[in-house]
Each structure stands twice: as structure tokens, then as C-alpha cells.
Write a protein that holds these residues in place. Structure first.
Motif, PDB file in Angstrom:
ATOM      1  N   ALA A  15       0.812  -1.208   0.000  1.00 56.01           N
ATOM      2  CA  ALA A  15       0.000   0.000   0.000  1.00 56.01           C
ATOM      3  C   ALA A  15       0.845   1.258   0.000  1.00 56.01           C
ATOM      4  CB  ALA A  15      -0.935   0.005   1.207  1.00 56.01           C
ATOM      5  N   PHE A  16       2.030   1.226   0.570  1.00 55.86           N
ATOM      6  CA  PHE A  16       2.924   2.378   0.520  1.00 55.86           C
ATOM      7  C   PHE A  16       4.362   1.883   0.373  1.00 55.86           C
ATOM      8  CE2 PHE A  16       2.497   1.199   4.948  1.00 55.86           C
ATOM      9  CZ  PHE A  16       3.781   1.316   5.471  1.00 55.86           C
ATOM     10  N   GLY A  17       5.171   2.705  -0.301  1.00 56.15           N
ATOM     11  CA  GLY A  17       6.534   2.267  -0.589  1.00 56.15           C
ATOM     12  C   GLY A  17       7.616   3.210  -0.137  1.00 56.15           C
ATOM     13  N   SER A  18       7.271   4.477   0.176  1.00 51.65           N
ATOM     14  CA  SER A  18       8.308   5.431   0.565  1.00 51.65           C
ATOM     15  C   SER A  18       7.810   6.340   1.671  1.00 51.65           C
ATOM     16  CB  SER A  18       8.733   6.271  -0.643  1.00 51.65           C
ATOM     17  OG  SER A  18       7.645   6.993  -1.170  1.00 51.65           O
ATOM     18  N   VAL A  19       8.703   6.645   2.605  1.00 58.04           N
ATOM     19  CA  VAL A  19       8.379   7.467   3.768  1.00 58.04           C
ATOM     20  C   VAL A  19       9.483   8.492   3.967  1.00 58.04           C
ATOM     21  CG1 VAL A  19       8.015   7.490   6.266  1.00 58.04           C
ATOM     22  CG2 VAL A  19       7.118   5.593   4.902  1.00 58.04           C
ATOM     23  N   LEU A  20       9.093   9.742   4.198  1.00 54.94           N
ATOM     24  CA  LEU A  20      10.039  10.788   4.587  1.00 54.94           C
ATOM     25  C   LEU A  20       9.744  11.168   6.029  1.00 54.94           C
ATOM     26  CD1 LEU A  20      12.184  12.974   4.141  1.00 54.94           C
ATOM     27  CD2 LEU A  20      10.383  14.440   3.177  1.00 54.94           C
ATOM     28  N   LEU A  21      10.765  11.085   6.871  1.00 57.57           N
ATOM     29  CA  LEU A  21      10.636  11.433   8.288  1.00 57.57           C
ATOM     30  C   LEU A  21      11.449  12.691   8.565  1.00 57.57           C
ATOM     31  CD1 LEU A  21       9.909  10.850  11.295  1.00 57.57           C
ATOM     32  CD2 LEU A  21      12.004   9.449  11.385  1.00 57.57           C
ATOM     33  N   ILE A  22      10.803  13.687   9.193  1.00 55.13           N
ATOM     34  CA  ILE A  22      11.508  14.889   9.657  1.00 55.13           C
ATOM     35  C   ILE A  22      11.461  14.863  11.178  1.00 55.13           C
ATOM     36  CG2 ILE A  22      11.642  17.399   9.556  1.00 55.13           C
ATOM     37  CD1 ILE A  22      10.125  17.357   6.964  1.00 55.13           C
ATOM     38  N   ASP A  34      10.085  -6.799   2.340  1.00 60.85           N
ATOM     39  CA  ASP A  34      10.094  -7.316   0.971  1.00 60.85           C
ATOM     40  C   ASP A  34       8.775  -6.966   0.285  1.00 60.85           C
ATOM     41  OD1 ASP A  34      10.763  -8.581  -1.359  1.00 60.85           O
ATOM     42  OD2 ASP A  34      10.182 -10.590  -0.644  1.00 60.85           O
ATOM     43  N   PRO A  35       8.778  -5.987  -0.640  1.00 59.43           N
ATOM     44  CA  PRO A  35       9.926  -5.142  -0.982  1.00 59.43           C
ATOM     45  C   PRO A  35      10.203  -4.139   0.125  1.00 59.43           C
ATOM     46  CG  PRO A  35       7.985  -4.371  -2.125  1.00 59.43           C
ATOM     47  CD  PRO A  35       7.575  -5.627  -1.420  1.00 59.43           C
ATOM     48  N   PRO A  36      11.434  -3.709   0.275  1.00 61.58           N
ATOM     49  CA  PRO A  36      11.765  -2.781   1.365  1.00 61.58           C
ATOM     50  C   PRO A  36      11.110  -1.421   1.163  1.00 61.58           C
ATOM     51  CG  PRO A  36      13.612  -3.015  -0.147  1.00 61.58           C
ATOM     52  CD  PRO A  36      12.601  -4.034  -0.558  1.00 61.58           C
ATOM     53  N   ILE A  37      10.782  -0.790   2.265  1.00 63.29           N
ATOM     54  CA  ILE A  37      10.217   0.556   2.220  1.00 63.29           C
ATOM     55  C   ILE A  37      11.350   1.562   2.062  1.00 63.29           C
ATOM     56  CG2 ILE A  37       8.964   2.309   3.558  1.00 63.29           C
ATOM     57  CD1 ILE A  37       7.456   0.022   4.920  1.00 63.29           C
ATOM     58  N   GLU A  38      11.206   2.448   1.109  1.00 63.97           N
ATOM     59  CA  GLU A  38      12.204   3.504   0.926  1.00 63.97           C
ATOM     60  C   GLU A  38      12.053   4.511   2.056  1.00 63.97           C
ATOM     61  OE1 GLU A  38      11.926   5.279  -2.881  1.00 63.97           O
ATOM     62  OE2 GLU A  38      11.932   3.377  -3.980  1.00 63.97           O
ATOM     63  N   PHE A  39      13.091   4.670   2.843  1.00 69.00           N
ATOM     64  CA  PHE A  39      13.025   5.511   4.032  1.00 69.00           C
ATOM     65  C   PHE A  39      14.047   6.634   3.925  1.00 69.00           C
ATOM     66  CE2 PHE A  39      14.457   6.596   8.346  1.00 69.00           C
ATOM     67  CZ  PHE A  39      13.251   6.949   8.934  1.00 69.00           C
ATOM     68  N   ALA A  40      13.569   7.870   4.079  1.00 69.99           N
ATOM     69  CA  ALA A  40      14.461   9.033   4.072  1.00 69.99           C
ATOM     70  C   ALA A  40      14.235   9.803   5.367  1.00 69.99           C
ATOM     71  CB  ALA A  40      14.175   9.920   2.864  1.00 69.99           C
ATOM     72  N   GLU A 100      12.333   3.956  11.866  1.00 74.95           N
ATOM     73  CA  GLU A 100      12.870   3.196  10.734  1.00 74.95           C
ATOM     74  C   GLU A 100      12.812   1.701  11.008  1.00 74.95           C
ATOM     75  OE1 GLU A 100      16.827   3.005   7.842  1.00 74.95           O
ATOM     76  OE2 GLU A 100      16.888   4.151   9.725  1.00 74.95           O
ATOM     77  N   GLU A 101      13.153   1.301  12.230  1.00 76.77           N
ATOM     78  CA  GLU A 101      13.117  -0.117  12.575  1.00 76.77           C
ATOM     79  C   GLU A 101      11.690  -0.670  12.512  1.00 76.77           C
ATOM     80  OE1 GLU A 101      14.898  -0.317  16.401  1.00 76.77           O
ATOM     81  OE2 GLU A 101      16.958  -0.090  15.657  1.00 76.77           O
ATOM     82  N   MET A 102      10.731   0.142  12.947  1.00 75.76           N
ATOM     83  CA  MET A 102       9.329  -0.301  12.888  1.00 75.76           C
ATOM     84  C   MET A 102       8.894  -0.521  11.450  1.00 75.76           C
ATOM     85  SD  MET A 102       7.317   1.964  15.751  1.00 75.76           S
ATOM     86  CE  MET A 102       7.684   1.809  17.506  1.00 75.76           C
ATOM     87  N   LEU A 103       9.302   0.368  10.560  1.00 76.17           N
ATOM     88  CA  LEU A 103       8.941   0.220   9.148  1.00 76.17           C
ATOM     89  C   LEU A 103       9.588  -1.027   8.558  1.00 76.17           C
ATOM     90  CD1 LEU A 103       9.188   3.949   8.006  1.00 76.17           C
ATOM     91  CD2 LEU A 103       7.113   2.591   8.266  1.00 76.17           C
ATOM     92  N   ARG A 104      10.844  -1.274   8.927  1.00 76.69           N
ATOM     93  CA  ARG A 104      11.531  -2.482   8.442  1.00 76.69           C
ATOM     94  C   ARG A 104      10.869  -3.730   8.991  1.00 76.69           C
ATOM     95  NH1 ARG A 104      13.613   0.305   4.494  1.00 76.69           N
ATOM     96  NH2 ARG A 104      15.354   1.670   5.069  1.00 76.69           N
ATOM     97  N   GLU A 105      10.439  -3.651  10.250  1.00 77.72           N
ATOM     98  CA  GLU A 105       9.788  -4.805  10.867  1.00 77.72           C
ATOM     99  C   GLU A 105       8.440  -5.077  10.206  1.00 77.72           C
ATOM    100  OE1 GLU A 105       7.958  -6.145  15.214  1.00 77.72           O
ATOM    101  OE2 GLU A 105       9.459  -4.531  15.091  1.00 77.72           O
ATOM    102  N   TYR A 106       7.766  -3.994   9.851  1.00 75.45           N
ATOM    103  CA  TYR A 106       6.465  -4.155   9.220  1.00 75.45           C
ATOM    104  C   TYR A 106       6.606  -4.797   7.851  1.00 75.45           C
ATOM    105  CZ  TYR A 106       2.142  -3.039   6.814  1.00 75.45           C
ATOM    106  OH  TYR A 106       0.991  -3.138   6.079  1.00 75.45           O
ATOM    107  N   ARG A 107       7.620  -4.340   7.078  1.00 72.29           N
ATOM    108  CA  ARG A 107       7.777  -4.924   5.743  1.00 72.29           C
ATOM    109  C   ARG A 107       9.216  -4.791   5.285  1.00 72.29           C
ATOM    110  NH1 ARG A 107       4.685  -1.898   1.703  1.00 72.29           N
ATOM    111  NH2 ARG A 107       6.646  -1.115   0.878  1.00 72.29           N
TER     112      ARG A 107
END
Length: 358
Positions: A6-13, A33-39, A24-31
Motif C-alpha cells: 500500500a505504501f513504498g516510501s516514507v520521509l521522516l523529519i 520485501d519489498p523494502p520501504i524507501e526511508f528518508a 525506521e526499525e518499525m517500518l523495516r519490521e512491518y515490511r
């Protein structure tokens, strides 16, 4: 692992390295494959610069940054993008600030101490869907406004031509055909009134801004709408009774639509050869009740409570509801009330209570 795409990229400020690492760890734990693009950016200025170069599915925003704090932070982000949904991150004591942020335009808020991978992912998905719906609604609203302008312009031009030509041929029509010509003129003028009503309805439903109310001189509105109706409809006994000078009510320029629609309905749906319509105002210290009384067929008691409902129509017509629905919508915006009573000895009295103002 969850493979929800449902979502593939996240920007965190976020300027707290520990909080950023945890998100970031929570996003990785959630998914993974495919990895979430995290900035991640640690300041608002850097985050806004990054927003120019990337197009994330969602932006997670801490409201307490080294270079910006509070709702000003959110306002700057919303000013930089109207397509990316924003989720505000707050501390436990700042939960009320998160709720206020949603009213400013954030899609959601999360209290950092309560965030889990599932809660974070669900908030992101819902925010993306809400933002998508918001964009679609905004697009449809713009299209509706454009269509309304074009339709009103063309219809009003054509109907005005019909009215003009019908009046030109009146002197050449035999007496037995005059009634038909009069009906053409009357119905055509009513269509003109309906195009005005439709335009006002579109204006009310497409206006995203908070309603701006101000003092309106009631006597001017009543006089203008009476004059307009006298120009549109023939053989009408229409007047203003009593003293209305000096009365000001809390409304806006669409108050003319309230009065105009009530007059139009009182005339067009009247079963008398000469419709009689009387306008009056009954003031108190805090309110004014505007009354539009007619000598028509009246309204059965069973319909009085629902006549202003959207789509409700007269029993012998197909168009009464659209105007009264608009009237009810506008009066509600003015923090007023509207109801209908029986006239004496016959007909109806539409009563609109408005707030007085200096």
C-alpha cells in the motif's frame, strides 16, 4: 513479514536520532520485501529541501524541531506540498497539539510512546487513502464549479432570449393564445431563477473556506428581491409590509438567495390567478423573523417538518425542493432557523429567524 504494497516510501523529519531510528526499525519490521524507501532529515529546512527532490507516499513530522516548533512547522510543510499526506508525531503531553494539527490539515497524529509497527503502518495507509480521496474530491469540486459557470451562462442566455422573443410576439397573438405565451414567459423566468439557485448551491458546497458572516442590511435585500421578482413574474401582488428600515442581520450576500427562493416558490407554486405575497419582519432585541406569506394552496401538516429536506419536492411539481434545500442550508450557516406555518385565511407563511447585529 507483511508484503502489503500500500505504501513504498516514507520521509521522516525528526531531530531526535533515537526516535528516528525507532521509526525506521518499525517500518523495516512491518515490511522488508519489498523494502520501504526511508528518508530522514533532522531539520525542517533540510526536510523541505528533500521534499523538492523526492515524492514520498507519506511524510512523518515531529512538531518540535531545532529550527521550527509547533503548528508553524506543520503550516510550512503544508505550504510546500498539497499532495503528500502528513502524519504528525507528538509526545504524550502534546496529544492535544496533535488533534489541533489534524484540524490544520494533517491527516493524522501519533503519540510516540504508543506507536507500534502495526499502528504506524495502519496510520500511514489510512492517511494515504484519505489524502487520495481529498484530492479526488478537490478535482471534482473544481470540475463542478467550471461546469456550473458554463451551464448557467448558456442556459441563462438562451432562456433570456426565449423570454424576450415571447414578449415581442405578445401583441401579435390572439387572445386565446395569450395564456400560452404567458405560461412560456412565467416558466422561462422560473428557469432563470433556478439557474441562479443551482449556482448558489454549487457555491455553498464547493466553498472550502469557513463561512464569513457580517452585518447585512435586511431592507436592501428585501427590496432588491421584490423588484427582481416583479420583473420576472407578471400579474403578481407583491409587497413589503411594516417597518424594516435599520434592521441588520448576521449573514452574507447569499441571503438574497434565501429571500429570492422563498418569493419565487410563493409565486410559481401558487394556484391563484393573481398570486399575493407579503414580506414582513418581526424584530426582537436579538433576532429578526422574516416572514414570506402567500395565498397559495398551503402545505399539509404532514409535510411541514420535511419540506426543507434535500430533494423534497412539491406534490404537484417537480422542482420545489432544490430552492428550499438551499434556503435551509444557508439559514443553518447563519445560525438561524426556518419553519413554515399556515397563513390566514389560506396559504403558507415561511418564517426565517436570523440573528440581529449592529
Amino acid at each position: 513479514m507483511n508484503a502489503d504494497p500500500a505504501f513504498g516510501s516514507v520521509l521522516l523529519i525528526e531531530d531526535n536520532p533515537g526516535d528516528a531510528r525507532l521509526i525506521e526499525e518499525m517500518l523495516r519490521e512491518y515490511r522488508d520485501d519489498p523494502p520501504i524507501e526511508f528518508a530522514h532529515e533532522s531539520s525542517l529546512d533540510a526536510g523541505l529541501d528533500r521534499l523538492v527532490d523526492v515524492d514520498p507516499d507519506v511524510l512523518l513530522l515531529d512538531l518540535r524541531l531545532s529550527d521550527s516548533t509547533g503548528l508553524d512547522t506543520l503550516e510550512r510543510v503544508l505550504g510546500a506540498t498539497d499532495t503528500v499526506p502528513v502524519i504528525v508525531l507528538t509526545g504524550m503531553p502534546e496529544a492535544s497539539l496533535g488533534m489541533e494539527a489534524v484540524s490544520y490539515g494533517a491527516q493524522d497524529y501519533l503519540v510516540k510512546d504508543d506507536v507500534t509497527p502495526e499502528v504506524l503502518a495502519r496510520a500511514i495507509r489510512y492517511s494515504i487513502e484519505r489524502k487520495k480521496t481529498e484530492r479526488e474530491l478537490r478535482t471534482r469540486t473544481r470540475e463542478l464549479a467550471i461546469l456550473n459557470q458554463l451551464t448557467r451562462h448558456d442556459i441563462r442566455n438562451d432562456i433570456s432570449l426565449v423570454v424576450g422573443r415571447a414578449r415581442e410576439v405578445t401583441e401579435y397573438v390572439e387572445p386565446r393564445g395569450q395564456e400560452a405565451v404567458d405560461e412560456i414567459i412565467q416558466s422561462s423566468n422560473h428557469v432563470l431563477q433556478l439557474t441562479r439557485t443551482v449556482g448558489d448551491i454549487v457555491e455553498t458546497v464547493t466553498d472550502d473556506e469557513e463561512v464569513d458572516l457580517y452585518p447585512v442590511v435586511l431592507s436592501q435585500v428585501l427590496a432588491t428581491e421584490v423588484e427582481r421578482a416583479q420583473e420576472l413574474y407578471r400579474d403578481v401582488d407583491l409587497s413589503i409590509e411594516g417597518e424594516v428600515a435599520g434592521l441588520r442581520v448576521r449573514a452574507n450576500d447569499l441571503l438574497s438567495s434565501v429571500v429570492g427562493n422563498l418569493i419565487s416558490n410563493a409565486i410559481f407554486y401558487n394556484d391563484k390567478d393573481v398570486p399575493t405575497v407579503r414580506l414582513s419582519a418581526d424584530p426582537t432585541d436579538e433576532t429578526v423573523v422574516v416572514q414570506v406569506a402567500d395565498n397559495g394552496p398551503g402545505i399539509p401538516d404532514r409535510r411541514k417538518d420535511r419540506i426543507f429536506a434535500e430533494g423534497e419536492q412539491g406534490e404537484a411539481s417537480s422542482g420545489m425542493g432544490i430552492g428550499l434545500s438551499l434556503v435551509d442550508r444557508l439559514v443553518t450557516r447563519y445560525d438561524g432557523e426556518i419553519w413554515v406555518e399556515d397563513n390566514d385565511p389560506e396559504g403558507s407563511v415561511f418564517c426565517v429567524e436570523l440573528r440581529r447585529t449592529g
